[in-house]
Design a protein around this motif. Structure first.
Motif, PDB file in Angstrom:
ATOM      1  N   GLU A  27     -17.841 -35.985  55.837  1.00  0.00           N
ATOM      2  CA  GLU A  27     -19.035 -35.596  55.070  1.00  0.00           C
ATOM      3  C   GLU A  27     -19.978 -34.797  55.969  1.00  0.00           C
ATOM      4  O   GLU A  27     -20.612 -35.331  56.874  1.00  0.00           O
ATOM      5  CB  GLU A  27     -19.780 -36.807  54.470  1.00  0.00           C
ATOM      6  N   THR A  51     -23.017 -33.537  55.943  1.00  0.00           N
ATOM      7  CA  THR A  51     -24.391 -33.961  56.244  1.00  0.00           C
ATOM      8  C   THR A  51     -24.389 -35.200  57.140  1.00  0.00           C
ATOM      9  O   THR A  51     -25.210 -35.314  58.059  1.00  0.00           O
ATOM     10  CB  THR A  51     -25.145 -34.271  54.928  1.00  0.00           C
ATOM     11  N   LEU A  52     -23.452 -36.093  56.891  1.00  0.00           N
ATOM     12  CA  LEU A  52     -23.386 -37.333  57.679  1.00  0.00           C
ATOM     13  C   LEU A  52     -22.893 -37.054  59.098  1.00  0.00           C
ATOM     14  O   LEU A  52     -23.286 -37.742  60.045  1.00  0.00           O
ATOM     15  CB  LEU A  52     -22.501 -38.357  56.983  1.00  0.00           C
ATOM     16  N   GLU A  87     -26.021 -36.067  60.942  1.00  0.00           N
ATOM     17  CA  GLU A  87     -26.828 -37.254  61.289  1.00  0.00           C
ATOM     18  C   GLU A  87     -26.159 -38.025  62.438  1.00  0.00           C
ATOM     19  O   GLU A  87     -26.833 -38.519  63.347  1.00  0.00           O
ATOM     20  CB  GLU A  87     -26.989 -38.178  60.065  1.00  0.00           C
TER      21      GLU A  87
END
Lengths: 244, 244
Positions: free
Chosen positions: B65, B67-68, B71
């Motif tokens: 993922e 976006t993850l 992060e």
């Protein structure tokens, strides 16, 4: 003091409510009445211009989006109770689950919920009254959803959402067959955010969520319901959907 | 060493690629060829069973993922370059923007991109060859999307996605009129993740993204393109869509 604006303890409103109870953080709870469309009222749209609950107020700042409020509580109000794993890899896995709830699982369950229940809130309104209500709703997609809920969702859409619910409970059950919790070997926001949607399906979707077809999912739902913070929360926060 | 599996520098693949360049983290870059459906190959599905890029490998762990992954890089590989605000409230605002990309902005742009370009990859295949390709795709929704891309998306769907693109660029431009960056007064993952989708729209959607209608969005796109890490990244990572 923290102030949470939410509906009763179900769906997205349940996520931060439960996180606050688990963390034993003091907060003022402002419950809005969905049947009165209080979240679309002018006073609340000053809090969240999108007219959606939950929203958290913390020293004048407003945090929106249920999952992000939970992450914010971990970031800003760390407590002895940790709802996010200590290591980055497990945190990423936790977020795969919270992202999946927000992008997939919550939507299919929500549509069926609207079809079965929410639509009834507006079916008694005249066309003119209904159009008046719609004007207060700031988000286009929400207006479309209210319209569909009143007119009836297309059968094709309901069938597709039921298929997705089937995929979702299978995915949860398969994972929970080998894992006590969803991520990092501990109770985290992944469990809270999924529980917020899954809890109650053992009643409302008992043809799919039951001891024969999804024993591990049922075990996990029951296990979370037995947690002291969860029991305390359900005993304290009134649920507008339950008629006693 | 970190290893990133991705397509060239566009859309979701651009997010972690750009984060890695901004943070000046060393990594091995394994570029997959979308035209050869390499992300649906057996070897890659051992890395990500969903058959989707990007994916990051870090000491044997696989993070998925886009976006993850970004992060995760902030969590696990902190550097002098910070791509996430220091305070929790601004971080929550950053996540409202990254969540919005993933749930809204990326999908409408993606559908039009598939309609215009991706569909061509399979239009030359016979029905039998196409069905054979579909068998390798693990995610149901992706199979549906490939089928629609080949047969042609319904006009009603294309119109609705164009409407959403209009809402999206308006939202970005309005915010960027009063803010240099999307969140926290600094360049963050909110900018990277939105730029990954918005960059190129000044060419492909120039009727909507231009100096007259969206001057602030255009300023922001150009400003990010001028960043040394962004220039270095575009100079180093081949883009399979650009034919030189």
């Amino acid at each position: 003091m923290l102030k949470l604006y939410s509906f009763g303890p179900g769906a997205n409103s349940l996520k931060p409510t439960l996180a606050l109870y688990e963390k034993e953080l003091e907060f003022e709870h402002k419950l809005l009445n969905p049947a009165k469309f209080e979240h679309h009222s002018e006073w609340f749209k000053k809090i969240n211009p999108r007219g959606q609950v939950p929203a958290l107020e913390d020293r004048g700042n407003i945090i929106t989006e249920s999952t992000l409020i939970c992450e914010y509580l971990e970031d800003e109000h760390p407590t002895d109770v940790k709802l996010r794993p200590d290591n980055s890899f497990d945190t990423a896995q936790m977020r795969v689950w919270t992202k999946w709830v927000d992008e997939y699982f919550c939507w299919c369950v929500s549509t069926i919920g609207w079809h079965r229940m929410v639509g009834n809130m507006v079916k008694g309104l005249s066309d003119a009254e209904f159009e008046e209500k719609l004007k207060d709703i700031p988000v286009h997609e929400q207006r479309v959803k209210w319209r569909r809920a009143r007119e009836g969702f297309p059968q094709e859409m309901l069938d597709e959402e039921m298929r997705k619910i089937g995929v979702s409970v299978r995915r949860l059950d398969d994972h929970l067959a080998d894992n006590e919790w969803l991520a990092g070997g501990m109770y985290t926001l992944a469990d809270i955010c999924n529980f917020a949607i899954a809890n109650g399906m053992q009643h409302g979707f008992s043809e799919m969520v039951n001891g024969t077809d999804t024993p591990h999912l049922l075990r996990w739902i029951e296990q979370i319901n037995e947690r002291p913070a969860v029991k305390k929360m359900f005993a304290s926060v009134p649920n507008e959907l339950k008629k006693d």
